[in-house]
Enzyme design. Structure first.
Site, PDB file in Angstrom:
ATOM      1  CG  ASN A 131      -7.954  -1.819  -5.308  1.00 43.49           C
ATOM      2  OD1 ASN A 131      -7.047  -2.629  -5.125  1.00 43.49           O
ATOM      3  ND2 ASN A 131      -8.223  -0.874  -4.414  1.00 43.49           N
TER       4      ASN A 131
ATOM      5  CG  ASP B  89      -2.083   0.926   1.101  1.00 44.68           C
ATOM      6  OD1 ASP B  89      -2.412   1.321  -0.034  1.00 44.68           O
ATOM      7  OD2 ASP B  89      -2.667   1.287   2.141  1.00 44.68           O
TER       8      ASP B  89
HETATM    9  C1  IPE Z   1      -5.500  -2.678  -0.391  1.00 44.18           C
HETATM   10  O1  IPE Z   1      -5.194  -1.347  -0.451  1.00 44.18           O
HETATM   11  C2  IPE Z   1      -5.428  -3.289  -1.765  1.00 44.18           C
HETATM   12  C3  IPE Z   1      -4.088  -3.410  -2.346  1.00 44.18           C
HETATM   13  C4  IPE Z   1      -2.972  -3.067  -1.777  1.00 44.18           C
HETATM   14  C5  IPE Z   1      -4.073  -3.978  -3.650  1.00 44.18           C
HETATM   15  P1  IPE Z   1      -6.309  -0.218  -0.607  1.00 44.18           P
HETATM   16  O2  IPE Z   1      -5.573   1.056  -0.744  1.00 44.18           O
HETATM   17  O3  IPE Z   1      -7.251  -0.576  -1.701  1.00 44.18           O
HETATM   18  O4  IPE Z   1      -7.087  -0.313   0.769  1.00 44.18           O
HETATM   19  P2  IPE Z   1      -7.952   0.747   1.554  1.00 44.18           P
HETATM   20  O5  IPE Z   1      -8.953   1.313   0.585  1.00 44.18           O
HETATM   21  O6  IPE Z   1      -7.024   1.807   2.055  1.00 44.18           O
HETATM   22  O7  IPE Z   1      -8.567  -0.016   2.683  1.00 44.18           O
HETATM   23  C1  IPE Z   2      -1.562   0.324  -3.432  1.00 41.89           C
HETATM   24  O1  IPE Z   2      -1.338   1.680  -3.395  1.00 41.89           O
HETATM   25  C2  IPE Z   2      -1.759  -0.192  -4.838  1.00 41.89           C
HETATM   26  C3  IPE Z   2      -3.124  -0.607  -5.161  1.00 41.89           C
HETATM   27  C4  IPE Z   2      -4.148  -0.586  -4.361  1.00 41.89           C
HETATM   28  C5  IPE Z   2      -3.338  -1.064  -6.518  1.00 41.89           C
HETATM   29  P1  IPE Z   2      -2.532   2.703  -3.381  1.00 41.89           P
HETATM   30  O2  IPE Z   2      -2.869   3.043  -4.798  1.00 41.89           O
HETATM   31  O3  IPE Z   2      -3.657   2.209  -2.573  1.00 41.89           O
HETATM   32  O4  IPE Z   2      -1.857   3.966  -2.712  1.00 41.89           O
HETATM   33  P2  IPE Z   2      -2.506   4.920  -1.621  1.00 41.89           P
HETATM   34  O5  IPE Z   2      -2.988   4.045  -0.517  1.00 41.89           O
HETATM   35  O6  IPE Z   2      -3.622   5.649  -2.300  1.00 41.89           O
HETATM   36  O7  IPE Z   2      -1.398   5.818  -1.196  1.00 41.89           O
HETATM   37 MG    MG Z   3      -4.143   2.350  -0.599  1.00 44.86          MG
END
Ligand code: IPE
Ligand code: IPE
Ligand code: MG
Length: 264
Positions: free
Chosen positions: A86, A38
């Protein structure tokens, strides 16, 4: 060893001092490590870049962590690449992530195969584009006989969705008269999960400061240890990964019982 981990293409990433690896007690290593990668978006924002640049940078981290885990001898590494939730993101970001995924498979497959990696995908693969589904199946087929690290990529994965699919498959067996409801136990469910055949998840790592599962490995994380860091995924290093492994080795896992000394 470090040449192997980082490859000659990225010599500036080869650390001169590898003493931080000395703390690894092989007898106390996790067998299965799961990572919620993340913070790509936050990393990009911090650099004044588009969120998509964070995802591109995140792929480089993934390559390094896979090689590190493989070289250390971790049996299974599961990474959360795209959740069933997502899809709620802007179309352009989802589209970018899918293209990045395809490009990653295209570019990295041969090298992973040469390194004896056994790739496997978790999640509703049938919800991905036809081309991606083909790439995913070809990748699994190519590496199915490999004996190295099992590398699970969770794509269009949700723990709740996985349990729903497991329930459906069990219900179908009951309907066919192959299974009685009383005979359903934990192993019946486990055999229907996408992680079937993997060792239990010992350690869940989440980068970027949030402390939640976000629908990742709900069943499998029942007795996993959790390790969180403020570091955004693109900045996560092999050193920090090893730090998590070393800390895992010091955890007192009781699984509801008492520890070896008979204490809580
Ligand atoms: C979890 O991260 C999914 C992945 C890392 C692929 P998210 O960024 O989607 O999770 P939330 O929305 O902060 O819970
Ligand atoms: C994780 O990084 C990757 C995916 C969920 C695909 P994020 O895109 O969730 O990054 P933040 O949490 O918005 O910083
Ligand atoms: Mg995230």
């Amino acid at each position: 060893m470090w040449k192997k981990i980082f490859g000659n293409k990225d010599p500036e990433k080869v650390p001169s001092d590898t003493s931080w690896m000395d703390g690894i007690d092989r007898a106390r290593l996790p067998r299965h490590v799961a990572v919620i990668m993340d913070g790509n978006g936050r990393w990009a924002k911090g650099q004044g870049l588009m969120r998509t640049a964070g995802h591109t940078a995140g792929v480089k981290t993934l390559k390094r962590i896979l090689k590190t885990a493989s070289d250390i001898g971790i049996e299974a590494l599961t990474v959360y690449a795209f959740s069933t939730e997502n899809w709620k993101r802007p179309h352009a970001e989802v589209d970018f992530l899918m293209k990045l995924f395809a490009e990653y498979l295209d570019k990295e497959l041969q090298e992973m195969n040469e390194e004896n990696v056994r790739i496997h995908f978790l999640g509703r693969i049938d919800g991905l584009s036809g081309n991606l589904q083909k790439q995913v199946r070809e990748a699994e087929e190519l590496m199915k006989a490999n004996t190295g690290i099992r590398f699970n990529i969770a794509a269009n994965y949700g723990g709740q969705d996985e349990l729903v699919r497991a329930a459906q498959s069990i219900a179908r067996r009951v309907l066919r008269g192959e299974l009685s409801p009383e005979a359903i136990d934990e192993s019946t469910v486990e055999d229907c999960l996408d992680t079937c055949g993997c060792p239990p998840v010992d350690l869940v790592i989440r980068t970027s400061g949030d402390m939640r599962l976000s629908n990742f490995l709900l069943w499998q994380a029942a007795y996993a240890e959790f390790w969180f860091t403020e570091t955004n995924w693109p900045d996560f290093t092999p050193e920090e990964f090893v730090k998590a492994l070393v800390e895992f080795g010091h955890r007192d896992r009781r699984f509801g019982g008492l520890n070896d000394a008979g204490e809580r």
